[in-house]
Design a protein around this motif. Structure first.
Motif, short mmCIF file in Angstrom:
data_model
loop_
_atom_site.label_atom_id
_atom_site.label_comp_id
_atom_site.label_asym_id
_atom_site.label_seq_id
_atom_site.Cartn_x
_atom_site.Cartn_y
_atom_site.Cartn_z
N ASP A 60 3.58 9.15 27.29
CA ASP A 60 2.05 9.12 26.97
C ASP A 60 1.17 10.92 26.97
OD1 ASP A 60 -0.29 8.03 26.73
OD2 ASP A 60 -0.52 7.23 28.94
N VAL A 61 0.22 10.39 26.01
CA VAL A 61 -0.44 12.38 25.77
C VAL A 61 -0.88 11.70 27.54
CG1 VAL A 61 -2.05 13.69 24.46
CG2 VAL A 61 0.28 12.74 23.76
N ASN A 62 -2.18 10.89 27.80
CA ASN A 62 -2.89 10.71 27.94
C ASN A 62 -2.71 10.53 29.77
OD1 ASN A 62 -5.12 10.96 30.41
ND2 ASN A 62 -6.67 10.56 28.89
N LEU A 63 -2.16 11.79 31.42
CA LEU A 63 -1.84 10.67 31.92
C LEU A 63 -2.54 10.51 33.50
CD1 LEU A 63 2.22 12.45 31.88
CD2 LEU A 63 1.56 10.07 30.83
N GLY A 64 -3.67 11.47 32.94
CA GLY A 64 -5.20 10.75 34.08
C GLY A 64 -4.41 12.29 34.50
N GLN A 65 -4.22 13.59 34.51
CA GLN A 65 -3.75 13.89 35.37
C GLN A 65 -4.84 15.46 35.07
OE1 GLN A 65 -0.60 13.90 37.16
NE2 GLN A 65 -0.89 12.53 38.57
N GLU A 66 -4.49 16.74 36.02
CA GLU A 66 -5.20 17.54 35.25
C GLU A 66 -3.76 18.20 34.46
OE1 GLU A 66 -5.18 22.53 36.23
OE2 GLU A 66 -6.19 20.62 38.04
N LYS A 67 -2.20 17.77 34.46
CA LYS A 67 -1.58 18.16 32.72
C LYS A 67 -1.33 16.69 32.61
CE LYS A 67 2.11 20.34 34.14
NZ LYS A 67 3.54 20.41 34.51
N ASP A 68 -1.34 16.97 30.94
CA ASP A 68 -0.81 15.56 30.33
C ASP A 68 0.89 15.55 29.66
OD1 ASP A 68 -0.94 17.94 28.25
OD2 ASP A 68 -2.68 17.18 27.58
N SER A 91 -6.51 9.81 19.16
CA SER A 91 -5.31 11.62 18.70
C SER A 91 -6.56 12.64 17.78
CB SER A 91 -4.81 11.41 17.83
OG SER A 91 -4.86 10.59 16.54
N ASP A 92 -7.03 13.11 18.35
CA ASP A 92 -8.17 14.18 18.09
C ASP A 92 -7.66 15.38 17.74
OD1 ASP A 92 -8.62 16.57 20.26
OD2 ASP A 92 -8.51 14.88 21.40
N GLU A 93 -8.07 16.52 16.41
CA GLU A 93 -7.50 17.89 15.51
C GLU A 93 -6.63 18.06 17.12
OE1 GLU A 93 -5.84 18.82 12.26
OE2 GLU A 93 -7.16 17.03 12.94
N ARG A 97 -2.70 19.31 17.68
CA ARG A 97 -2.44 20.20 17.00
C ARG A 97 -1.11 20.83 18.04
NH1 ARG A 97 -6.79 21.63 14.50
NH2 ARG A 97 -7.59 22.32 16.45
N ARG A 98 -1.73 20.60 19.90
CA ARG A 98 -0.57 20.98 20.27
C ARG A 98 0.19 20.47 20.88
NH1 ARG A 98 -3.08 18.96 25.57
NH2 ARG A 98 -1.61 21.11 26.44
N ALA A 99 -0.11 18.83 20.69
CA ALA A 99 1.49 18.30 20.23
C ALA A 99 2.55 18.24 19.05
CB ALA A 99 1.29 16.84 20.61
N ASP A 100 2.21 19.41 17.78
CA ASP A 100 3.55 19.31 17.06
C ASP A 100 3.84 21.13 17.68
OD1 ASP A 100 2.33 17.87 15.27
OD2 ASP A 100 0.69 18.34 14.30
N SER A 101 3.28 21.54 18.24
CA SER A 101 4.16 22.42 19.41
C SER A 101 5.32 22.96 19.58
CB SER A 101 2.64 23.13 19.97
OG SER A 101 2.78 22.73 20.78
N VAL A 102 5.44 21.07 19.75
CA VAL A 102 6.41 21.00 20.87
C VAL A 102 7.95 19.88 20.10
CG1 VAL A 102 5.89 21.34 22.99
CG2 VAL A 102 5.78 18.66 21.93
N HIS A 103 6.92 20.00 18.48
CA HIS A 103 8.03 19.55 17.51
C HIS A 103 8.96 17.63 17.72
CE1 HIS A 103 8.21 23.46 16.05
NE2 HIS A 103 7.94 23.68 16.85
N PRO A 104 7.96 17.19 17.77
CA PRO A 104 7.84 15.55 18.37
C PRO A 104 7.84 15.12 17.18
CG PRO A 104 5.56 16.06 18.28
CD PRO A 104 6.28 17.13 17.96
N PHE A 107 4.95 10.27 16.76
CA PHE A 107 3.40 9.98 17.57
C PHE A 107 3.59 8.07 17.13
CE2 PHE A 107 2.34 14.48 16.67
CZ PHE A 107 1.67 14.52 17.96
N LEU A 108 3.10 7.54 17.92
CA LEU A 108 2.65 5.75 18.66
C LEU A 108 1.59 6.34 18.71
CD1 LEU A 108 5.81 4.32 19.57
CD2 LEU A 108 5.02 4.05 17.18
N THR A 109 0.53 5.41 18.19
CA THR A 109 -0.79 4.97 18.79
C THR A 109 -0.50 3.73 19.14
OG1 THR A 109 -1.47 3.64 16.75
CG2 THR A 109 -2.12 5.90 17.36
N LYS A 110 -1.61 3.32 20.31
CA LYS A 110 -1.85 2.09 21.41
C LYS A 110 -2.35 1.43 20.97
CE LYS A 110 -0.58 4.41 26.24
NZ LYS A 110 -1.40 4.88 26.99
#
Length: 126
Positions: A60-68, A91-93, A97-104, A107-110
């Motif tokens: 999950d991208v948003n884990l409700g913490q400072e780190k995601d 999924s905002d732009e 972009r940040r997510a792409d940097s780890v080469h996932p 993406f699945l959307t809820k």
């Protein structure tokens, strides 16, 4: 009836919404996958990936913490090339972009649909 290609596939789930995590775990277990961990925080994700060595991670991208989830994936990338599938309700732009940097792997959307979840995992471990 389990598909042979799926047996023995070890999956880590990182999701802070307990109901969603349980549902994914249940679906995957029923399909013959081995859910090796189900955690809710970025640090648990990193620790469990290191110790339990999954074949694929649902993050999950948003884990409700400072780190995601993206931060966790960046930390995991320092020691593992395990395929990561990001799960997100939005999924905002800049997030993409940040997510792409780890080469996932994908993406699945809820809300997550069972067929889409299984299909994406199959592609990720093929």
């Amino acid at each position: 009836m389990h598909n042979e290609a799926q047996s023995g596939r070890r999956i880590g789930i990182v999701e802070d919404e307990a109901m969603i995590a349980m549902l994914m775990s249940e679906i995957l277990s029923r399909e013959g996958f081995d859910v090796v961990y189900q955690v809710a925080t970025p640090d648990e994700a990193v620790d469990n990936t290191r110790s339990r060595n999954p074949d694929i991670i649902l993050m999950d991208v948003n884990l409700g913490q400072e780190k995601d989830g993206i931060d966790a994936a960046m930390d995991i990338r320092e020691f593992s090339d395990v395929p990561i599938i990001f799960i997100t309700a939005y999924s905002d732009e800049s997030t993409l972009r940040r997510a792409d940097s780890v080469h996932p792997e994908a993406f699945l959307t809820k809300p997550i649909r069972r067929a889409e979840l299984l299909e994406t995992i199959q592609k990720g471990i093929a």
